[in-house]
Write an enzyme that holds these catalytic residues in place. Structure first.
Site, PDB file in Angstrom:
ATOM      1  N   ASP A 144      -6.617 -12.160  36.162  1.00 49.03           N
ATOM      2  CA  ASP A 144      -5.430 -12.928  35.773  1.00 49.03           C
ATOM      3  C   ASP A 144      -4.757 -12.338  34.542  1.00 49.03           C
ATOM      4  O   ASP A 144      -3.571 -12.574  34.307  1.00 49.03           O
ATOM      5  CB  ASP A 144      -5.808 -14.376  35.465  1.00 49.03           C
ATOM      6  CG  ASP A 144      -6.269 -15.124  36.689  1.00 49.03           C
ATOM      7  OD1 ASP A 144      -5.651 -14.950  37.750  1.00 49.03           O
ATOM      8  OD2 ASP A 144      -7.251 -15.887  36.585  1.00 49.03           O
ATOM      9  N   ASP A 165       5.344 -19.423  39.634  1.00 47.41           N
ATOM     10  CA  ASP A 165       5.520 -19.942  38.264  1.00 47.41           C
ATOM     11  C   ASP A 165       6.938 -19.863  37.731  1.00 47.41           C
ATOM     12  O   ASP A 165       7.161 -20.136  36.550  1.00 47.41           O
ATOM     13  CB  ASP A 165       4.592 -19.226  37.273  1.00 47.41           C
ATOM     14  CG  ASP A 165       3.121 -19.508  37.524  1.00 47.41           C
ATOM     15  OD1 ASP A 165       2.830 -20.392  38.345  1.00 47.41           O
ATOM     16  OD2 ASP A 165       2.280 -18.842  36.917  1.00 47.41           O
TER      17      ASP A 165
END
Length: 771
Positions: A709, A490
């Site tokens: 997550d 990311d």
């Protein structure tokens, strides 16, 4: 609203002077605001701008325009350019990664702003001081998929056309030959209609080359345009089949590395069309007898398939010696100059100097993390997958030395050596996630990291994080392992789409992300048995051209800036820790419902991709076209994207309405493709496997199933991880997920911690189902 301005301005020379030639500036600017009202008479907006270079290549650019009112203001939040405002004048200067624009190339930039009263579009734009159109220029440009095409004599070739922006009324675009060889004609698509609804949907034009007896490879220019659209030119070249061409064998590559117990390939084709069939043989020459031709020893090329590469497969037998043998193979055909291919065995029996193979997953077994295996095996149904290879995450400096309940990096490497000794003659691949950039995950609070750019984070990242990891991986006792590193999930994609977040803007303006990734690549690529794969987000993040193309540019400029250049990476990975489906089996991006493209559905939202396989394939092709090596390998994280269970459709929808058709056909059952945190209904995906598709090194499990997550509520911690509302199942969303519920599971712990409820749901919804 979309405003488009187009111009061509040539800068001439003064007679009698010796002056360097200036570039001819030609540009197309598409300004698309998304405006909202916060209170009566005022609000905010996001301006998305596409700048296309239609003139000579640019090495730098400055875009400028004036707001029509004094109450429109740029807020210090933008992306793709260094923005500033003085009075009504707004200026954007290129960033290091997008300053170079070839002819026909585009870059996507933008900023956030505020307004009061009204928010009209700028009337005109300049690039490098040259006006890109007069006031009120609203004419869209024709955008073609290629500026030149080759048409086989007696055959056809195609290109596509669309508009650069929405027209105010229907536009008819005609394609006609304006000069050149009369044998080149428009076969179909001579007249295309674009409406305010379908302007961005590419339509096909087919060109044909008549069969003739001459030996001239004719050319012709075709104009693609019409009233209400700025025309484009496509040049066509006839590939003449009557010309005498020198025949030869084309072999790619001419040296290959063959893993012991596995195989490697090269391709053969002809340079010209033959008049009769040509048989090409591959025979083994001197060298290691364990290297042999497995398939493709005899290939036949005809007048129809002469330019289609055919594959020869070489195999390396499993043996007990420790020599990395080599052997030459001769590729020959009667009457033609033979070619030689050199094959080198990548020995796995204790070679002191390990060989860097093309695909580290080929012929290898995967490292099983004992910590994860124990947790998985303790869950109902977990035994079915407990011995699957998952990645080891180095998500903070302390993880290198080990934490409570988690092994150190060296302990994992020692365990991998033991597993390698116990797995027979096969090599072993261990996957390590490199994940601790300063200002890490600058747009997602759940996985924020410990290092901050403003607190000497980049230097700490280099000295306290990357250097110790590289020192451990470079230990000779680990020389026979194939160590795959996943580089900073990311990170680089955030520099394309999320510069409105202050920490992302800081990562971009300081160069910390790019410099950090480059430092990691320089250190890790220098270790022969380490393989590097850069994270490239996923289709629902970068699948629009405005994100896709700048990402390719950024990936290339970042990697090209390393010591080894593009050779410092082995490939790219998509879908890391995400749940986007590997493939959507029941519709494609080209599917239509009552003549309307699925791209217009709420779910697809004008994206050019609907799944990871198509996105990763297109990304690989674009990266190779940008300059990466032909052997570039792709990975897909399939650990949580199976989407099985009772909610999985069994076939395409029968609905004749667009949104119901897409929603009933898609196997990805998320509420919105922008949702990412602990998704309800997700399942285990494809099991890890090597070479699942052409150009793909493997399907892998990078995010270990069962690891959270992010927390669904705020949990104090010393890891720098914060509460992200996208992990809160009660949150009603934001612009990034269409203001929908997040679809997150409740009662989730901090990211990386074991989440039993998530693991059980993944097992229950696995697809293919667990046996």
């Amino acid at each position: 609203m979309t405003a488009t301005a187009t111009c061509v301005a040539a800068l001439g020379l003064v007679a009698g002077q010796t002056t360097a030639a200036h570039a001819a500036v030609a540009c197309d600017v598409v300004y698309t605001p998304n405006t909202w009202t916060s209170s009566p008479g005022q609000g905010g907006f996001t301006a998305n701008i596409t700048l296309k270079n239609l003139g000579d290549p640019l090495t730098s650019w400055t875009l400028a325009f004036d707001f029509p009112t004094t109450t429109q203001r740029y807020t210090p939040s933008g992306w793709g350019a260094n923005w500033s405002q003085s009075g009504t004048r707004v200026t954007g200067q290129n960033l290091p990664y997008n300053g170079t624009l070839a002819t026909g190339a585009s870059t996507s930039i933008g900023f956030n702003g505020t307004w009061s009263g009204t928010n009209p579009n700028p009337a005109s734009y300049t690039v490098n001081g040259t006006t890109c159109g007069g006031p009120g220029g609203q004419t869209p440009a024709v955008v073609t998929s290629a500026s030149s095409v080759a048409v086989n004599e007696g055959g056809t070739a195609t290109f596509t056309a669309r508009l650069s922006s929405a027209p105010t009324a229907n536009v008819t675009v005609s394609t006609s030959r304006t000069s050149g060889d009369a044998d080149l004609t428009v076969s179909s698509g001579a007249s295309l209609t674009f409406t305010p609804a379908n302007w961005n949907t590419a339509q096909t034009v087919t060109l044909a080359a008549a069969q003739d007896a001459d030996t001239t490879a004719g050319t012709a220019a075709f104009t693609v345009g019409g009233t209400g659209a700025t025309a484009a030119t496509v040049n066509a070249t006839e590939v003449d089949d009557d010309a005498v061409q020198e025949q030869s064998l084309i072999v790619t590559p001419t040296s290959v590395t063959v893993p012991e117990g596995s195989s490697a390939t090269y391709t053969v084709r002809l340079a010209a069309q033959p008049t009769s069939n040509v048989t090409v043989t591959t025979t083994a020459g001197s060298g290691d007898a364990n290297l042999t031709v497995s398939s493709g020893a005899s290939l036949t090329f005809t007048a129809a398939n002469w330019n289609i590469p055919q594959t020869v497969t070489l195999a390396a037998a499993q043996d007990s010696d420790t020599a990395a043998g080599s052997r030459t193979f001769t590729v020959a055909a009667s009457g033609l100059t033979s070619r030689t291919v050199t094959a080198t065995e990548a020995d796995d029996d204790g070679v002191s100097n390990p060989v860097h193979v093309e695909n580290p997953y080929a012929g290898a077994t995967g490292y099983v993390n004992p910590n994860w295996r124990a947790k998985a095996a303790a869950e109902p149904g977990g035994a079915a997958i407990a011995n699957t290879s998952t990645a080891v995450w180095m998500d903070r400096i302390a993880a290198i030395g080990g934490t409570a309940g988690a092994m150190s990096l060296r302990a994992h490497m020692d365990e991998a050596v033991q597993q390698d000794a116990a797995n027979g003659a096969s090599p072993l691949t261990i996957q390590v996630v490199i994940y601790d950039l300063p200002n890490r995950d600058c747009s997602a609070l759940a996985s924020n990291g410990e290092l901050l750019i403003a607190e000497n984070g980049l230097n700490r990242y280099k000295a306290e994080y990357i250097d110790p990891i590289a020192a451990i991986l470079d230990d000779p006792q680990y020389g026979n392992l194939r160590i795959v590193t996943i580089i900073e999930p990311d990170s680089l994609p955030n520099l394309i789409t999320n510069l409105s977040f202050p920490k992302c803007a800081e990562a971009q303006s300081t160069g910390a992300y790019v410099q950090g990734v480059q430092y990691a690549l320089n250190k890790l690529h220098a270790i022969t048995n380490v393989y590097t794969y850069i994270d490239a987000a996923h289709h629902a993040w970068l699948g629009w051209d405005s994100n896709f193309n700048p990402s390719v540019d950024l990936f290339h400029s970042t990697v090209a800036g390393t010591t080894a250049g593009v050779d410092s990476v082995d490939g790219f990975i998509v879908n890391t820790a995400n749940t986007s489906a590997t493939r959507e089996p029941y519709f494609t991006i080209n599917s239509t419902v009552n003549g309307t493209s699925v791209r217009q559905s709420d779910w697809v939202d004008w994206n050019y991709y609907i799944d990871e396989l198509s996105f990763a394939t297109a990304l690989r092709n674009a990266l190779i076209g940008k300059g990466f090596r032909q052997g570039l390998g792709m990975l897909i994280d399939t650990s949580r994207n199976g989407w099985g269970g009772s909610a999985r459709p069994t076939g395409p929808s029968t609905s004749t309405e667009l949104n119901p058709f897409v929603n009933q056909s898609r196997v990805d059952r998320r509420i919105h493709a922008g949702n990412w945190c602990n998704q309800s209904g997700a399942g285990i995906g494809y099991r890890p496997q090597a070479s699942p598709e052409a150009g793909f090194d493997a399907y892998v499990w990078i995010k270990p199933p069962g690891e959270s997550d992010g927390a669904s509520t705020d949990i104090p911690n010393d890891e720098g991880k914060k509460f992200d509302r996208m992990c809160d199942p009660t949150y009603t969303g934001n612009d990034l997920n269409g203001n929908n519920l997040t679809g997150a599971l409740p009662d989730a712990p901090l990211s990386g911690q074991w989440f039993s409820a998530q693991f059980r749901e993944l097992v229950r919804n696995a697809y293919p189902p667990l046996s």
